[in-house]
Design an enzyme around this catalytic site. Sequence first.
Site, short mmCIF file in Angstrom:
data_model
loop_
_atom_site.label_atom_id
_atom_site.label_comp_id
_atom_site.label_asym_id
_atom_site.label_seq_id
_atom_site.Cartn_x
_atom_site.Cartn_y
_atom_site.Cartn_z
N TYR A 1 -5.57 7.95 -6.59
CA TYR A 1 -4.53 7.09 -6.02
C TYR A 1 -4.90 6.69 -4.60
O TYR A 1 -4.82 5.52 -4.22
CB TYR A 1 -3.19 7.81 -6.05
N SER B 1 0.87 -1.17 0.00
CA SER B 1 0.00 0.00 0.00
C SER B 1 0.91 1.22 0.00
O SER B 1 1.85 1.29 -0.79
CB SER B 1 -0.95 -0.02 1.20
N LYS C 1 -5.63 2.95 -2.78
CA LYS C 1 -4.85 2.46 -1.64
C LYS C 1 -5.72 2.27 -0.40
O LYS C 1 -5.55 1.30 0.35
CB LYS C 1 -3.67 3.40 -1.36
#
Length: 296
Positions: free
Chosen positions: A149, A135, A153
């Site tokens: 993004y 991660s 994650k």
Amino acid sequence: MTTKTWLISGANSGFGRHLSERLLSRGDRVVGTFRALGSVEDLSARWPGTFRPAHLDVTDPAGITAVVDDAWAALGRIDVVVSNAGYGLMGAAEELTDEQVAHQIATNLTGSIRLIRAALPHLRRQGGGRILQLSSVGGQVAWPGGSLYHATKWGVEGFADALASEVAPFGIGVTIVEPGGARTNFRYGSSVLADPIDAYDGTPAAGIRRILTERTTHGIGDPARMAIAMIASVDRDPAPRRLVLGSDAYQAIEGALTTRLAEVRAQRESAEATDAPLEGGITGGPADLNSETRND
């Protein structure tokens, strides 16, 4: 030290490359996936007996299944699966195209989920193993200019967090790796910057654009040391649920969690005020339903 067999997605660069080289150097076997043709030829040449290259685009579901099944069929056992392939899509949410959004999710989120799901039957049948899900500090902290993004994650962390409890009875450990800024090619090599919209000039979302275009900042994390820490985590029992790497990651995550906890605690009374009146002493909530969410 007992040698292990690893499957690492994105073995051609970044953390995947550092992990592969260190593991191969100590005598472990590595199945390394790569998307760019020719990017792992040096690994094949240096370790022809212990490095097994596998071409894979993690946005291809059938390709993932084929690579995972072939690796187990060829090697018999894989001890550690490292879901590492990914990239950063940066820009304000409005600046991103639908195609960019879909590809970011398909790579970072659903690609990781599919890889792990493909490996689970094999890990179960062999009686256990380890999963490392790469991660980022961006899986716990969110900054403007990185909304998609962060979405991937945060999403993959939720998946891996729940997965860890699902597969623990089978001897499978799951660790979420949360590195801060590292001196890999992620920032200036594999990050994609959306086309700008003038309205966002001078706003917080433009900060990441300046970083990526001016190229004046560098991560403080040493990727080689981070790789060593990831490898060492595999020998810990029980598996650590999260592995924070880098002082910047620690400080950012601690600050974000502290702020988030304070915001939650300030709402205790207002949250309790929305509970339904007790009827016959029966009450319930997610915890009482084994974390099952109900909307009825």
